[in-house]
Design a protein around this motif. Structure first.
Motif, short mmCIF file in Angstrom:
data_model
loop_
_atom_site.label_atom_id
_atom_site.label_comp_id
_atom_site.label_asym_id
_atom_site.label_seq_id
_atom_site.Cartn_x
_atom_site.Cartn_y
_atom_site.Cartn_z
N GLN A 194 -7.31 6.28 -9.28
CA GLN A 194 -6.93 5.44 -8.14
C GLN A 194 -7.78 4.18 -8.10
O GLN A 194 -7.26 3.08 -7.87
N ALA A 235 0.82 -1.21 0.00
CA ALA A 235 0.00 0.00 0.00
C ALA A 235 0.85 1.26 0.00
O ALA A 235 0.51 2.25 -0.66
N GLN A 257 -6.39 0.34 -8.39
CA GLN A 257 -6.67 -0.67 -7.36
C GLN A 257 -7.40 -1.89 -7.92
O GLN A 257 -7.27 -2.99 -7.38
N LYS A 277 -0.75 -4.30 -12.14
CA LYS A 277 -0.52 -3.11 -11.31
C LYS A 277 0.99 -2.84 -11.21
O LYS A 277 1.43 -1.71 -11.37
#
Length: 149
Positions: free
Chosen positions: A101, A84, A105, A112
Motif C-alpha cells: 500500500q 481514494a 501511494q 498509479k
C-alpha cells in the motif's frame, strides 16, 4: 443498428446475481447501453468467494472507457489523482499489506493509474504483495507490463 437500452429486468437480474452494492449499481445504470451490455455479457470474475463489487467497478470502468474516446485511467498526461475510494477498492481486491500500500501511494498519479489498471496476477489465491511490488516497480521503471499481467 445502435442499441437504445438494455431491458430493466436484465439489469436487475445481473445486479442481483452479483449482489452489487449501491455504488456499483449506479455505475452500471449510468453507463451507455452498449457498455452495459458488454459488462453484462463479459463480467466473470475468477474468484467469486470474495465480494466482487471492487472487481466489478474496475471492470465496468475499463469497459466504459473502452467504449468511449477515453479510458477511466486515460492518457498519462490527462489523468489527475486517483480517487481514494478507487485505491481502497484496489487494495481490498488484492488484499495488499502495508508495504505494498505504501509503495502504491508513493507512485506518481499516471503510474498509479497504469499499475491499477494492468495488475492482474495469474494466481489470485496467493499472497499478492511481493508480486504487486515487483509489478509496480517494473511499470515505474518503464519496463511495461510485468509478471503480474
Amino acid at each position: 443498428m445502435a442499441l437504445t437500452e438494455v431491458p430493466v429486468n436484465q439489469l436487475e437480474e445481473f445486479i442481483s446475481r452479483w449482489s452489487l452494492q449501491e455504488d456499483a449499481q449506479n455505475l452500471l445504470l449510468t453507463m451507455d447501453p452498449t457498455a452495459q451490455l458488454k459488462v453484462i455479457n463479459q463480467f466473470s470474475p475468477r474468484d467469486t468467494t470474495r465480494d466482487v463489487n471492487a472487481i466489478f467497478v474496475r471492470f465496468a470502468n475499463g469497459v466504459a472507457g473502452n467504449t468511449s474516446s477515453r479510458t477511466q485511467y486515460g492518457i498519462a498526461e490527462e489523468v489527475g489523482e486517483v480517487p481514494a475510494i478507487e485505491v481502497d477498492a484496489f487494495v481490498a481486491q488484492w488484499q495488499l499489506g502495508a508495504e505494498a500500500q505504501s509503495y502504491l501511494q508513493s507512485l506518481p498519479s499516471h503510474i498509479k493509474h497504469k499499475v491499477m489498471q494492468e495488475f492482474a496476477p495469474r494466481d489470485s489465491t496467493r499472497d499478492n504483495n511481493i508480486i504487486f511490488i515487483k509489478f509496480a516497480q517494473s511499470v515505474a521503471g518503464g519496463k511495461g507490463k510485468g509478471k503480474g499481467k
